[in-house]
Design a protein around this motif. Structure first.
Motif, short mmCIF file in Angstrom:
data_model
loop_
_atom_site.label_atom_id
_atom_site.label_comp_id
_atom_site.label_asym_id
_atom_site.label_seq_id
_atom_site.Cartn_x
_atom_site.Cartn_y
_atom_site.Cartn_z
N VAL A 1 3.90 2.84 105.65
CA VAL A 1 5.14 3.61 105.67
C VAL A 1 5.69 3.66 104.26
N PHE A 2 6.01 4.87 103.81
CA PHE A 2 6.55 5.09 102.47
C PHE A 2 7.89 5.80 102.57
N GLU A 3 8.70 5.63 101.54
CA GLU A 3 9.98 6.32 101.44
C GLU A 3 10.05 7.04 100.10
N VAL A 4 10.69 8.20 100.11
CA VAL A 4 10.96 8.89 98.84
C VAL A 4 12.15 8.19 98.20
N SER A 5 11.89 7.49 97.11
CA SER A 5 12.93 6.66 96.51
C SER A 5 12.57 6.36 95.06
N THR A 6 13.57 6.05 94.28
CA THR A 6 13.36 5.61 92.90
C THR A 6 13.49 4.10 92.79
N ALA A 7 13.76 3.42 93.90
CA ALA A 7 13.93 1.97 93.91
C ALA A 7 13.32 1.41 95.19
N LYS A 8 13.30 0.10 95.31
CA LYS A 8 12.79 -0.52 96.53
C LYS A 8 13.66 -0.12 97.71
N PRO A 9 13.07 0.45 98.78
CA PRO A 9 13.89 0.87 99.92
C PRO A 9 14.51 -0.32 100.64
N ASP A 10 15.65 -0.07 101.29
CA ASP A 10 16.25 -1.08 102.14
C ASP A 10 15.39 -1.30 103.38
N SER A 11 15.37 -2.53 103.86
CA SER A 11 14.67 -2.83 105.10
C SER A 11 15.47 -2.31 106.29
N VAL A 12 14.82 -2.23 107.44
CA VAL A 12 15.51 -1.79 108.66
C VAL A 12 16.67 -2.73 108.97
N ALA A 13 16.47 -4.03 108.82
CA ALA A 13 17.54 -4.99 109.11
C ALA A 13 18.73 -4.80 108.18
N ARG A 14 18.47 -4.50 106.90
CA ARG A 14 19.58 -4.26 105.97
C ARG A 14 20.31 -2.96 106.34
N ILE A 15 19.55 -1.94 106.69
CA ILE A 15 20.19 -0.67 107.09
C ILE A 15 21.07 -0.88 108.30
N GLU A 16 20.63 -1.74 109.21
CA GLU A 16 21.39 -2.00 110.44
C GLU A 16 22.51 -3.02 110.24
N GLY A 17 22.64 -3.55 109.02
CA GLY A 17 23.70 -4.50 108.74
C GLY A 17 23.44 -5.89 109.28
N LEU A 18 22.18 -6.23 109.50
CA LEU A 18 21.84 -7.54 110.04
C LEU A 18 21.60 -8.59 108.95
N VAL A 19 21.47 -8.13 107.71
CA VAL A 19 21.24 -9.04 106.59
C VAL A 19 22.39 -8.89 105.61
#
Length: 205
Positions: free
Chosen positions: A187-205
């Motif tokens: 799985v890849f993301e279009v980004s200029t930096a390290k993408p956030d993890s799913v847990a970070r996106i969900e506010g779990l971290v």
């Protein structure tokens, strides 16, 4: 040399499911891993090149507001249309080597799924297609790739080589993946930096 329409027309001539997508546990399991690996719950607009008979199409349509699914073989598209009857899904005869304006229609995607299609292209065509894919993904968009790892005499590239080329594509940053003897998924993301993890996106971290 890349494989083109005449190859796939011949493949579907005598067999409605030439890749045995509908009747083996390997494929069922692979589709489950694929869907579980998508980092977002929902996607706005997705592209699925090489949809074949539409099994993955049906699953993707449940997670996408709009889905464009393509193939170069009319017989495959007919089978996919019969399987997936949804206003959210548009079926088009189109190849990864084709004009991206035909599928983009001036709008970007937030998901592109390359499921068992990359090794039908030779390396120059694949690099060109991936550059176009990255250019047609919106910032933060997902590119998921999954491919068979065993050698197939007809295919210009191996699954591992496809993923090496994807990993070297400018603008795509790897989020994660799964690999075993049979299959590689990344799985890849279009980004200029390290993408956030799913847990970070969900506010779990």
């Amino acid at each position: 040399m890349s494989l083109h329409k005449d190859y796939f027309d011949a493949v579907y001539t005598d067999n409605a499911d030439p890749f045995q997508l509908d009747d083996n546990w390997y494929e069922t399991r692979k589709y489950a891993i694929t869907m579980a690996s998508l980092p977002r719950r929902r996607y706005r607009r997705a592209l699925e090149p090489g949809c074949s008979i539409g099994i993955l199409t049906a699953e993707l349509s449940a997670r996408c507001e709009s889905l464009i699914s393509t193939d170069v073989a009319p017989a495959a598209l007919d089978a996919a249309r019969a399987r997936v009857n949804s206003d959210k899904v548009q079926f088009l005869e189109w190849s990864l080597t084709g004009d991206w304006d035909a599928v983009s229609d001036g709008d970007s995607f937030d998901l592109i799924v390359l499921s068992e299609v990359g090794y039908y292209l030779d390396e120059p065509d694949l690099r060109h297609a991936l550059d176009a894919a990255a250019a047609n993904l919106e910032p933060g968009g997902t590119l998921l790739a999954v491919h068979w790892r065993h050698p197939v005499a007809d295919y210009p590239l191996s699954g591992d080589k496809v993923h090496a080329v994807i990993g070297a594509t400018d603008g795509l940053v790897r989020m994660g993946g799964y690999v075993d003897e049979d299959v590689i998924l990344e799985v890849f993301e279009v980004s200029t930096a390290k993408p956030d993890s799913v847990a970070r996106i969900e506010g779990l971290v």
